[in-house]
Each structure stands twice: as C-alpha cells, then as structure tokens.
Design a protein around this motif. Structure first.
Motif, PDB file in Angstrom:
ATOM      1  N   VAL A  37       0.831  -1.204   0.000  1.00  0.00           N
ATOM      2  CA  VAL A  37       0.000   0.000   0.000  1.00  0.00           C
ATOM      3  C   VAL A  37       0.868   1.258   0.000  1.00  0.00           C
ATOM      4  O   VAL A  37       0.563   2.237  -0.665  1.00  0.00           O
ATOM      5  CB  VAL A  37      -0.948   0.002   1.223  1.00  0.00           C
ATOM      6  N   GLY A  38       1.948   1.240   0.761  1.00  0.00           N
ATOM      7  CA  GLY A  38       2.806   2.421   0.854  1.00  0.00           C
ATOM      8  C   GLY A  38       4.231   2.024   1.147  1.00  0.00           C
ATOM      9  O   GLY A  38       4.517   0.884   1.516  1.00  0.00           O
ATOM     10  N   PHE A  39       5.154   2.964   0.984  1.00  0.00           N
ATOM     11  CA  PHE A  39       6.567   2.657   1.225  1.00  0.00           C
ATOM     12  C   PHE A  39       7.277   3.809   1.933  1.00  0.00           C
ATOM     13  O   PHE A  39       8.426   4.105   1.661  1.00  0.00           O
ATOM     14  CB  PHE A  39       7.285   2.288  -0.083  1.00  0.00           C
ATOM     15  N   ASP A  40       6.566   4.457   2.859  1.00  0.00           N
ATOM     16  CA  ASP A  40       7.184   5.433   3.754  1.00  0.00           C
ATOM     17  C   ASP A  40       6.554   5.286   5.135  1.00  0.00           C
ATOM     18  O   ASP A  40       5.974   6.220   5.671  1.00  0.00           O
ATOM     19  CB  ASP A  40       7.002   6.858   3.215  1.00  0.00           C
ATOM     20  N   PHE A  41       6.680   4.079   5.686  1.00  0.00           N
ATOM     21  CA  PHE A  41       6.016   3.763   6.947  1.00  0.00           C
ATOM     22  C   PHE A  41       6.997   3.088   7.896  1.00  0.00           C
ATOM     23  O   PHE A  41       7.009   1.865   8.041  1.00  0.00           O
ATOM     24  CB  PHE A  41       4.799   2.864   6.697  1.00  0.00           C
ATOM     25  N   PRO A  42       7.877   3.864   8.554  1.00  0.00           N
ATOM     26  CA  PRO A  42       8.791   3.255   9.536  1.00  0.00           C
ATOM     27  C   PRO A  42       8.037   2.774  10.767  1.00  0.00           C
ATOM     28  O   PRO A  42       7.025   3.357  11.159  1.00  0.00           O
ATOM     29  CB  PRO A  42       9.748   4.397   9.883  1.00  0.00           C
ATOM     30  N   LYS A  43       8.519   1.709  11.357  1.00  0.00           N
ATOM     31  CA  LYS A  43       7.864   1.110  12.533  1.00  0.00           C
ATOM     32  C   LYS A  43       8.487   1.567  13.847  1.00  0.00           C
ATOM     33  O   LYS A  43       8.151   1.044  14.917  1.00  0.00           O
ATOM     34  CB  LYS A  43       7.927  -0.420  12.468  1.00  0.00           C
ATOM     35  N   HIS A  50      16.129   9.728  25.037  1.00  0.00           N
ATOM     36  CA  HIS A  50      17.101   8.632  25.105  1.00  0.00           C
ATOM     37  C   HIS A  50      16.524   7.279  24.700  1.00  0.00           C
ATOM     38  O   HIS A  50      17.200   6.270  24.879  1.00  0.00           O
ATOM     39  CB  HIS A  50      17.664   8.523  26.525  1.00  0.00           C
ATOM     40  N   THR A  51      15.310   7.231  24.166  1.00  0.00           N
ATOM     41  CA  THR A  51      14.659   5.934  23.939  1.00  0.00           C
ATOM     42  C   THR A  51      13.935   5.885  22.609  1.00  0.00           C
ATOM     43  O   THR A  51      13.214   6.823  22.240  1.00  0.00           O
ATOM     44  CB  THR A  51      13.636   5.634  25.061  1.00  0.00           C
ATOM     45  N   PHE A  52      14.119   4.760  21.907  1.00  0.00           N
ATOM     46  CA  PHE A  52      13.344   4.438  20.708  1.00  0.00           C
ATOM     47  C   PHE A  52      12.538   3.176  20.970  1.00  0.00           C
ATOM     48  O   PHE A  52      13.004   2.264  21.657  1.00  0.00           O
ATOM     49  CB  PHE A  52      14.262   4.179  19.510  1.00  0.00           C
ATOM     50  N   VAL A  53      11.334   3.122  20.392  1.00  0.00           N
ATOM     51  CA  VAL A  53      10.493   1.929  20.483  1.00  0.00           C
ATOM     52  C   VAL A  53      10.095   1.526  19.074  1.00  0.00           C
ATOM     53  O   VAL A  53       9.509   2.323  18.332  1.00  0.00           O
ATOM     54  CB  VAL A  53       9.237   2.173  21.340  1.00  0.00           C
ATOM     55  N   GLY A  54      10.428   0.293  18.701  1.00  0.00           N
ATOM     56  CA  GLY A  54       9.997  -0.262  17.421  1.00  0.00           C
ATOM     57  C   GLY A  54       8.787  -1.150  17.633  1.00  0.00           C
ATOM     58  O   GLY A  54       8.761  -1.945  18.573  1.00  0.00           O
ATOM     59  N   LEU A  55       7.795  -1.007  16.757  1.00  0.00           N
ATOM     60  CA  LEU A  55       6.528  -1.717  16.948  1.00  0.00           C
ATOM     61  C   LEU A  55       6.113  -2.459  15.668  1.00  0.00           C
ATOM     62  O   LEU A  55       5.212  -2.029  14.943  1.00  0.00           O
ATOM     63  CB  LEU A  55       5.420  -0.733  17.356  1.00  0.00           C
ATOM     64  N   PHE A 106      -1.489  -7.358  19.077  1.00  0.00           N
ATOM     65  CA  PHE A 106      -0.605  -8.139  18.208  1.00  0.00           C
ATOM     66  C   PHE A 106       0.588  -7.275  17.804  1.00  0.00           C
ATOM     67  O   PHE A 106       0.706  -6.817  16.662  1.00  0.00           O
ATOM     68  CB  PHE A 106      -1.373  -8.651  16.993  1.00  0.00           C
ATOM     69  N   VAL A 107       1.452  -7.056  18.769  1.00  0.00           N
ATOM     70  CA  VAL A 107       2.622  -6.206  18.564  1.00  0.00           C
ATOM     71  C   VAL A 107       3.767  -6.765  19.414  1.00  0.00           C
ATOM     72  O   VAL A 107       3.535  -7.288  20.504  1.00  0.00           O
ATOM     73  CB  VAL A 107       2.304  -4.733  18.929  1.00  0.00           C
ATOM     74  N   GLU A 108       4.981  -6.708  18.874  1.00  0.00           N
ATOM     75  CA  GLU A 108       6.164  -7.208  19.577  1.00  0.00           C
ATOM     76  C   GLU A 108       7.173  -6.061  19.711  1.00  0.00           C
ATOM     77  O   GLU A 108       8.001  -5.850  18.817  1.00  0.00           O
ATOM     78  CB  GLU A 108       6.793  -8.374  18.808  1.00  0.00           C
ATOM     79  N   PRO A 109       7.110  -5.287  20.785  1.00  0.00           N
ATOM     80  CA  PRO A 109       7.966  -4.108  20.915  1.00  0.00           C
ATOM     81  C   PRO A 109       9.459  -4.445  20.983  1.00  0.00           C
ATOM     82  O   PRO A 109       9.859  -5.440  21.583  1.00  0.00           O
ATOM     83  CB  PRO A 109       7.503  -3.463  22.229  1.00  0.00           C
ATOM     84  N   VAL A 110      10.241  -3.586  20.346  1.00  0.00           N
ATOM     85  CA  VAL A 110      11.702  -3.622  20.433  1.00  0.00           C
ATOM     86  C   VAL A 110      12.132  -2.263  20.980  1.00  0.00           C
ATOM     87  O   VAL A 110      11.813  -1.227  20.396  1.00  0.00           O
ATOM     88  CB  VAL A 110      12.343  -3.870  19.056  1.00  0.00           C
ATOM     89  N   ILE A 111      12.837  -2.268  22.113  1.00  0.00           N
ATOM     90  CA  ILE A 111      13.198  -1.016  22.794  1.00  0.00           C
ATOM     91  C   ILE A 111      14.712  -0.860  22.790  1.00  0.00           C
ATOM     92  O   ILE A 111      15.440  -1.805  23.110  1.00  0.00           O
ATOM     93  CB  ILE A 111      12.645  -1.004  24.233  1.00  0.00           C
ATOM     94  N   ALA A 112      15.169   0.321  22.405  1.00  0.00           N
ATOM     95  CA  ALA A 112      16.604   0.617  22.376  1.00  0.00           C
ATOM     96  C   ALA A 112      16.817   2.012  22.937  1.00  0.00           C
ATOM     97  O   ALA A 112      16.037   2.928  22.658  1.00  0.00           O
ATOM     98  CB  ALA A 112      17.147   0.531  20.953  1.00  0.00           C
ATOM     99  N   GLY A 113      17.860   2.169  23.731  1.00  0.00           N
ATOM    100  CA  GLY A 113      18.151   3.487  24.282  1.00  0.00           C
ATOM    101  C   GLY A 113      19.474   3.503  25.015  1.00  0.00           C
ATOM    102  O   GLY A 113      20.203   2.500  25.043  1.00  0.00           O
ATOM    103  N   LEU A 114      19.780   4.652  25.588  1.00  0.00           N
ATOM    104  CA  LEU A 114      21.000   4.823  26.366  1.00  0.00           C
ATOM    105  C   LEU A 114      20.634   5.125  27.813  1.00  0.00           C
ATOM    106  O   LEU A 114      20.041   6.169  28.101  1.00  0.00           O
ATOM    107  CB  LEU A 114      21.854   5.958  25.796  1.00  0.00           C
ATOM    108  N   GLU A 115      20.955   4.192  28.699  1.00  0.00           N
ATOM    109  CA  GLU A 115      20.751   4.415  30.130  1.00  0.00           C
ATOM    110  C   GLU A 115      21.820   5.380  30.646  1.00  0.00           C
ATOM    111  O   GLU A 115      23.006   5.210  30.341  1.00  0.00           O
ATOM    112  CB  GLU A 115      20.851   3.088  30.890  1.00  0.00           C
ATOM    113  N   ASN A 116      21.395   6.367  31.401  1.00  0.00           N
ATOM    114  CA  ASN A 116      22.318   7.368  31.955  1.00  0.00           C
ATOM    115  C   ASN A 116      23.136   8.066  30.870  1.00  0.00           C
ATOM    116  O   ASN A 116      24.249   8.538  31.110  1.00  0.00           O
ATOM    117  CB  ASN A 116      23.271   6.732  32.980  1.00  0.00           C
TER     118      ASN A 116
END
Length: 206
Positions: A37-43, A50-55, A106-116
């Motif tokens: 349907v589209g090709f500009d849809f980052p998850k 300090h935090t990113f969440v991928g869904l 129905f989602v599997e979160p991926v979390i990335a960030g920098l602590e402190n």
C-alpha cells in the motif's frame, strides 16, 4: 502466511548495541498481506530523548499501543517531573501488554536506548510482555529468521557508531531482500551521547 495475524501488515525491526551507542532500524513497507500500500512507513518511534520503540505487528494494534504508551509517558513526566529511562519504558510496555494478555495487542515491541546517557539498553518482548534483554542485538518482525543469522555473523562487541551503522544496515538490507512482506527501503537511527543520526537506505522496490 494467511493464518498469521502478526504477518498481516509485514515489517521488521532490529536494534543493536555498540560502544556507548545504539542503533535501531526498520523497513519502510506498509502492506496488507501481499499487497503493498505504501513505502514510507517506519515502525520505529522516538518516544523521548534517550529511547526508541519499534513496533512491528498488526498496524491497528501498533497505533493503539503507541498512543496508550505515549499517554502514560506524558502522565509520568507530569507526575515525576523527569523523563523515563529506557528500562522504565520497557517495564511500562510489559505492563501494557500483560494487562491485555487474554485479548492481546498483536505487537512485539523492540526497545533501544541509552541508560544514563551512555550505557546501551536493548529489550524485546512478545505479545504478553515476556521480556528478553541482551547486550548484543534484538529483533522482531517477518524477516526475523534471516536477520538472526546475519546479525550473529556480523555483530561484534564495542563497535563504534559508524561501524554499528554499517553492520545494522547490511543485516537489514540483506534480510528484507529475502522477505516479500518487508522492505521497500529502510530507515536507521544511530544514537550516541552527543546526537541522533537518521539515514534512509534504498532497497529493492519489488
């Protein structure tokens, strides 16, 4: 494929840790089964400094989950007068998923960030909030099998930001080439204590 609700919209996310930096990448395809349907849809969403969440997952659930998470994070900021650390964001995601365990998102979160501000933090979880924390990489989505093999081969400890970008880009591009439900380009975020760099990668458009 037709019976797997997690693959209905397709998409993949991977996060990697380096030396005082993290990177997270997602494909840009938005599809309904085999129909693109589209090709500009980052998850991936940057939820605070300090935090990113991928869904990756079912699109309607990822949007609902992101809105609920955003609301709870804003309430936390108002009450506590400070931003959530990546680990606290992960605990909140666990709580959100587990409270709906009998009719899950129905989602599997991926979390990335920098602590402190300097220590990489990576975390992934399943539909009911069962958590996996690692020091190397985490991933989810329809390309996960291809990404696992490539990431295990290419990732090394203590990569600097530039090498981490190269590794995560190669893993993502080669994995989505083997997956009809993901691809159409990738977006990579690299976070260091000083800055966040965002780059778009061209991929096959078929």
């Amino acid at each position: 494929m037709g019976d797997n609700i997690m693959a209905y919209n397709g998409g993949s996310v991977i996060a990697m840790a380096g030396k005082n930096c993290v990177a997270i990448a997602s494909d840009l395809r938005y599809g309904i089964q085999n129909h693109t349907v589209g090709f500009d849809f980052p998850k991936v969403q940057r939820v605070n400094e300090h935090t990113f969440v991928g869904l990756p997952g079912l699109l309607t659930d990822t949007q609902t989950f992101h809105e609920k998470l955003n609301y709870r994070m804003k309430m936390y900021s108002l009450r506590e007068n400070r931003e959530m650390k990546p680990q606290v964001v992960a605990h909140m995601c666990e709580s959100l998923l587990y409270e709906r365990r009998f009719g899950p998102y129905f989602v599997e979160p991926v979390i990335a960030g920098l602590e402190n501000g300097t220590t990489p933090y990576l975390c992934a979880m399943d539909l009911i909030g069962a958590t996996l924390k690692t020091q190397d990489f985490v991933l989810a989505g329809t390309s996960s099998q291809a990404m696992f093999g490539l990431a295990e081969t290419l990732w090394k400890p203590d990569l600097d930001a530039d090498h981490l970008f190269e590794v995560i880009s190669q893993v993502m591009l080669n994995a989505v080439d083997r997956d009809a439900l993901a691809g159409w380009g990738c977006r990579v975020w690299v976070m260091t204590p000083e800055k966040v760099t965002v780059r778009d990668l061209k991929a096959r458009q078929d």
